[in-house]
Motif scaffolding. Structure first.
Motif, short mmCIF file in Angstrom:
data_model
loop_
_atom_site.label_atom_id
_atom_site.label_comp_id
_atom_site.label_asym_id
_atom_site.label_seq_id
_atom_site.Cartn_x
_atom_site.Cartn_y
_atom_site.Cartn_z
N THR A 155 6.54 11.68 -1.13
CA THR A 155 7.39 12.74 -0.58
C THR A 155 8.87 12.53 -0.87
N GLN A 161 9.47 20.33 1.74
CA GLN A 161 8.95 19.96 3.04
C GLN A 161 8.78 21.21 3.89
N ASN A 162 7.77 21.19 4.74
CA ASN A 162 7.51 22.34 5.60
C ASN A 162 8.64 22.48 6.60
N MET A 163 9.23 23.64 6.61
CA MET A 163 10.31 23.93 7.55
C MET A 163 9.74 24.77 8.69
N GLU A 164 10.17 24.46 9.90
CA GLU A 164 9.74 25.25 11.04
C GLU A 164 10.45 26.59 11.01
N ALA A 165 9.75 27.60 11.41
CA ALA A 165 10.36 28.93 11.46
C ALA A 165 11.41 28.95 12.55
#
Length: 127
Positions: A43, A67-71
């Protein structure tokens, strides 16, 4: 006590406190450490150099999967929150004291009265 003894005692105390901190998480197996290292390499969550503390995925974002970003909140939600904070004085007056406008000028902003159920019942009974 001379300086060498003080240094040795300080080093021993530091070493003792460091082992207690690591013991709080519990010992990791060699396989767990290897898996964590492989994930960090994959990563890019590894320091790019020792000086700045910037991670590899920050220096070269094209090399690593995003990377997954929070909404987050929508622009309209943020604007509505800001307008409400301005209306109620729930914004910082200045950076030095950290006080809010409603605390400095309470007469300019509405007060938030919360009435308990018992008090509300007493008010209704007197009417």
């Amino acid at each position: 006590m001379n300086r060498n003894h003080v240094s040795a005692i300080a080093a021993a105390l530091i070493a003792l406190s460091a082992t207690q901190v690591f013991a709080a998480d519990g010992p990791k197996t060699r396989d767990q450490v290897r898996a964590e290292l492989a994930e960090a390499i994959r990563t890019g969550n590894m320091p790019a150099n020792g000086e700045s503390g910037v991670l590899l995925n920050q220096v070269n974002p094209g090399r690593y999967a995003p990377q997954n970003m929070e909404a987050g909140k929508t622009r309209a939600e943020v604007k509505a929150e800001l307008m409400e904070a301005l209306r109620t004085g729930d914004v910082m007056a200045n950076n030095e004291t950290g006080e809010k406008l409603k605390d400095l000028y309470p007469g300019l902003y509405p007060t938030s009265h919360t009435v308990s159920a018992q008090a509300a019942g007493q008010l209704n009974a007197t009417r």
